[in-house]
Design a protein around this motif. Structure first.
Motif, mmCIF file in Angstrom:
data_model
loop_
_atom_site.group_PDB
_atom_site.id
_atom_site.type_symbol
_atom_site.label_atom_id
_atom_site.label_comp_id
_atom_site.label_asym_id
_atom_site.label_seq_id
_atom_site.Cartn_x
_atom_site.Cartn_y
_atom_site.Cartn_z
ATOM 1 N N UNK B 60 4.369 68.659 44.822
ATOM 2 C CA UNK B 60 5.042 68.617 43.522
ATOM 3 C C UNK B 60 4.022 68.706 42.395
ATOM 4 N N UNK B 106 8.225 53.411 37.094
ATOM 5 C CA UNK B 106 8.794 52.678 38.227
ATOM 6 C C UNK B 106 9.616 51.499 37.758
ATOM 7 N N UNK B 109 12.935 52.770 36.535
ATOM 8 C CA UNK B 109 13.828 53.179 37.615
ATOM 9 C C UNK B 109 14.416 51.956 38.300
ATOM 10 N N UNK B 110 13.578 50.926 38.465
ATOM 11 C CA UNK B 110 14.063 49.711 39.113
ATOM 12 C C UNK B 110 15.115 49.028 38.233
ATOM 13 N N UNK B 113 18.219 50.921 38.660
ATOM 14 C CA UNK B 113 18.868 50.648 39.944
ATOM 15 C C UNK B 113 19.608 49.323 39.896
ATOM 16 N N UNK B 114 18.970 48.301 39.303
ATOM 17 C CA UNK B 114 19.618 46.989 39.208
ATOM 18 C C UNK B 114 20.870 47.094 38.338
ATOM 19 N N UNK B 117 23.581 48.780 40.359
ATOM 20 C CA UNK B 117 24.152 47.805 41.303
ATOM 21 C C UNK B 117 25.086 46.861 40.548
#
Lengths: 52, 722
Positions: B60, B106, B109-110, B113-114, B117
């Motif tokens: 990439x 990062x 993104x986390x 994601x949380x 969820x």
């Protein structure tokens, strides 16, 4: 109603497992090279894979 | 003195990075890898080298990380092996800034994601509550249980996912300013608080799901913005790594080693081969050569240097190998004055207020005043403090800035992706906004209107074929131009090159020379760039060269004028070549012989006259002007300082990229304004509904995601026409 009190936490736990799995993939750098990973699956000789 | 160009291999040891476990690693940029085949071939071959533990190629980012067994390794051997495979590689230092950007990404993104969820699992409990709102049977006790579940999942997720916003809001409050994150943070915290109090009091409305989905949508916008910055900065770093990352340092015993530019100290002896750029300001110890200063001053004619001559950083060494001694560090080289110009320009740019911040400056006071009035008015009109507070919070939720938060980043990531695919690199979203406002374009001549390299004029096939065998043996740019014009063919024998003079060799048994007029014993009157060729004792043939215009330069200028821009040339070159180039492309406003200060002053004058200037330049002498201009573009061949000062960098030979970038930027601005218009319209409808108490958690959820979706879809239309 009682079954809800069991099922709701259970489904939450499943969701948390998925979240943890995502966290792990992120930490393991699995999104660092999407193009390379897509290409690596085509390398049929195990020797082509990098030593780890 | 005869010279060959097959210089000995330089040691690249300075690029090895030691690691904790006694091993060391090397990062290389390999721009030419394209496919799975290249990847497995490179990894296999490099791993087979002795001392190499592992080689991993990132397809990439086109980067190869090689790990060596010991604290030192044969870095140059790896580069040579790659070159043998057909992949040129450059040592590359990932740098601290890149790593920090990565960590931020990062974390985002986390958080995303949380939040994702949280949204999904809070909704699980919200759906039964919503069903209860429409008369389905749901007892108050069950509803309260559902609300507790919803809060137990939603609140921690919202608090975690909101951290980026809370932090930024706190920073901005400490600086006594209010950015967009302040109302977001207040909204989220207030929503959570009121939802908990309603749950405890057994009330009807809890907005846990709204708080988390608000953050989820906003984080998408944040993440898009981050992606834009990360991609631009890594592409910019690649361009610079490919340019002049190293200096070849001569040790006391004449062994060579390559060293990163930043590590070169005054007093170091350096080797400068033909075709290389002068890394730092230096003085010649031995050798003679010609230097091309066109990126420094805009002058196209090469300058001779001999022993004790001074070479400025950024000049291109044309013909001879030079040994020089460094006189300054890379940061202090020749460009101290230019660096000051760039800095003052960068300050004026940082005062630019971005579109989203302008919108926030209107949005924040208006919405907060309305919410406050709802609370005060509702209480005064007899609603009771609890109901009044719920309505005020409902106002804050439905007028949520998620459409605003997405409006600009979604447009800018679409616009910059479209530009990126066409070879234009956008450094930041603010750059696009500034470019859209441009109404005056200033071009540098050398390297921008022109290609910045000589091309043979009026070649005759017969004379060309005679000179070509000698020309092919030389790396001098003029000789290369002849070789290019002649195509492939035989090579002369016994070739020797006299630095700064020319080449001599044997063609079909006859001795011949190609070089400067004096080298062939003719007196030249012309000041033009020229080269002479002749067999021993035969007539002399003259070739002459000019820097050729980019093929679409004239068309680009015409299009810019059609776009309502005024066009102007500022060049450091002599009047003659500037006039010729300006006439050829159809620009009447022109200035020749400009110093870097002249250029910067001219930009200042234009700015004071109310013009929004786009400066397109490639040289160090343009960097000051580029930093002062409202927006700046540079070709990919430009020097590091100019690329740093530029907002956009275009690759390839087409100047049309300037027009295309302008088009896309203007289209992006239109889309962003449309999005703001839509967000304003939506708020004008939603706020009264909330004030009248018509909004319940279900309506809030639909309205919020609906408006974000519309804004995102509109953003996708950016720049789609061309």
């Amino acid at each position: 109603m009682n079954i809800v009190m069991f099922l709701a936490p259970f489904s939450l736990a499943l969701g948390l497992v998925a979240l943890a799995a995502f966290w792990w993939t992120l930490r393991a750098g699995q999104y660092d090279d999407p193009a390379g990973d897509a290409a690596r699956i085509l390398a049929d000789d195990p020797a082509d894979r990098p030593k780890t | 003195m005869a010279l060959t160009h097959d210089a000995p291999r330089a040691d690249l040891g300075a690029f090895l990075k030691p690691r904790g476990d006694g091993r060391s690693s090397l990062d290389l940029l390999v721009p030419d890898v394209r496919c799975a085949g290249c990847m497995s071939k490179i990894e296999r071959e490099i791993q087979a080298l002795s001392g190499v533990v592992s080689a991993r190629l990132n397809l990439t980012h086109k980067r190869l990380t090689v790990e060596f067994a010991g604290a030192s390794g044969d870095a140059a051997g790896v580069v040579t092996a790659l070159a043998r495979l057909g992949y040129p590689a450059t040592p590359y230092d990932p740098g601290q800034a890149q790593a920090a950007l990565d960590r931020d990404g990062r974390r985002l993104v986390l958080a995303l994601a949380v939040a994702g969820f949280g949204v999904m699992n809070t909704m699980m409990f919200s759906v039964p509550i919503w069903a209860g709102l429409f008369g389905q049977e749901l007892g108050p006790a069950t509803r309260t249980v559902m609300m507790w579940f919803s809060g137990a999942v939603g609140a921690p997720c919202a608090l975690y996912a909101g951290m980026p916003f809370f932090r930024s809001a706190w920073r901005s409050l400490k600086a006594r300013r209010a950015n967009m994150d302040v109302p977001i943070s207040i909204g989220v915290i207030l929503t959570l608080a009121i939802s908990f109090s309603e749950t405890i009091l057994g009330g009807r409305d809890a907005y846990f799901d709204a708080a988390v989905s608000l953050l989820f949508l906003l984080l998408i916008g944040r993440w898009l913005e981050h992606r834009l910055r990360a991609r631009a900065s890594s592409a910019a770093a690649d361009l610079l790594a490919l340019q002049a990352p190293t200096a070849t340092v001569l040790a006391a015993d004449d062994t060579l080693s390559a060293r990163p530019l930043a590590d070169v100290r005054p007093g170091d002896r350096l080797l400068l081969r033909p075709g290389e750029r002068v890394p730092v300001d230096s003085r010649v110890l031995s050798g003679t050569s010609e230097l091309d200063n066109s990126l420094l001053t805009g002058e196209t004619a090469p300058v001779m240097v001999g022993i004790a001559g001074v070479c400025h950083a950024g000049a291109l060494n044309l013909s001879g190998t030079l040994r020089v001694v460094a006189m300054a560090r890379s940061e202090d080289s020749a460009i101290a004055a230019i660096a000051r110009l760039v800095e003052s320009g960068a300050q004026s740019k940082s005062r630019y207020v971005r579109l989203a911040d302008k919108a926030a400056a209107i949005y924040v006071p208006v919405v907060h005043t309305i919410a406050l009035l709802t609370f005060a008015g509702g209480w005064a009109l007899g609603l009771g403090p609890r109901e009044a507070l719920i309505r005020a919070v409902a106002v804050l939720i439905v007028t949520c800035p998620c459409a605003l938060g997405l409006a600009v980043p979604a447009v800018q990531i679409t616009a910059s992706s479209r530009l990126f695919r066409r070879g234009v690199l956008v450094k930041s979203g603010a750059a696009l906004e500034r470019l859209a406002e441009v109404d005056h374009v200033v071009f540098d001549k050398t390297g921008v209107l022109t290609l910045g390299r000589p091309r043979l004029i009026d070649p005759m096939a017969r004379t060309l074929a005679m000179a070509a065998p000698l020309a092919r043996a030389s790396r001098h740019p003029l000789a290369c131009a002849i070789a290019e014009a002649a195509g492939s063919g035989p090579l002369a024998a016994e070739v020797t090159e006299q630095p700064g003079q020319g080449v001599e060799g044997v063609i079909d048994g006859r001795r011949a020379r190609l070089g400067r007029a004096a080298f062939l014993g003719v007196a030249s009157a012309g000041s033009e760039t020229e080269l002479w060729f002749g067999y021993e004792g035969d007539i002399r043939i003259r070739f002459h060269f000019a820097d050729s215009l980019r093929a679409d330069a004239a068309a680009t200028v015409a299009e810019l004028i059609a776009h309502g821009c005024e066009v102007e040339v500022l060049s450091g070159d002599l009047e003659g070549p500037v006039n010729r180039a300006a006439d050829a492309v159809g620009i009447s406003a022109r200035r020749a012989g400009c110093t870097p200060q002249d250029k910067a002053d001219r930009i200042d004058d234009l700015t004071r006259a109310g013009r929004k200037v786009l400066m397109v330049g490639d040289g160090l002498n343009d960097a000051g002007a580029m930093a002062k201009a409202h927006a700046a573009m540079a070709p990919g061949t430009a020097l590091e300082a100019s690329q740093n000062a530029a907002d956009l960098v275009f690759s390839g030979e087409h100047l049309g990229s300037v027009v295309m970038a302008l088009d896309v930027a203007r289209s992006a601005r239109r889309r962003a304004l449309e999005n703001f218009g839509f967000a304003a319209l939506y708020n004008a409808l939603a706020a009264p509904a909330a004030i009248l108490g018509l909004v319940n958690p279900f309506v809030a959820a639909i309205a919020m995601s609906g408006s974000s979706l519309v804004v995102t879809l509109n953003a996708l239309r950016t720049g789609a026409r061309r």
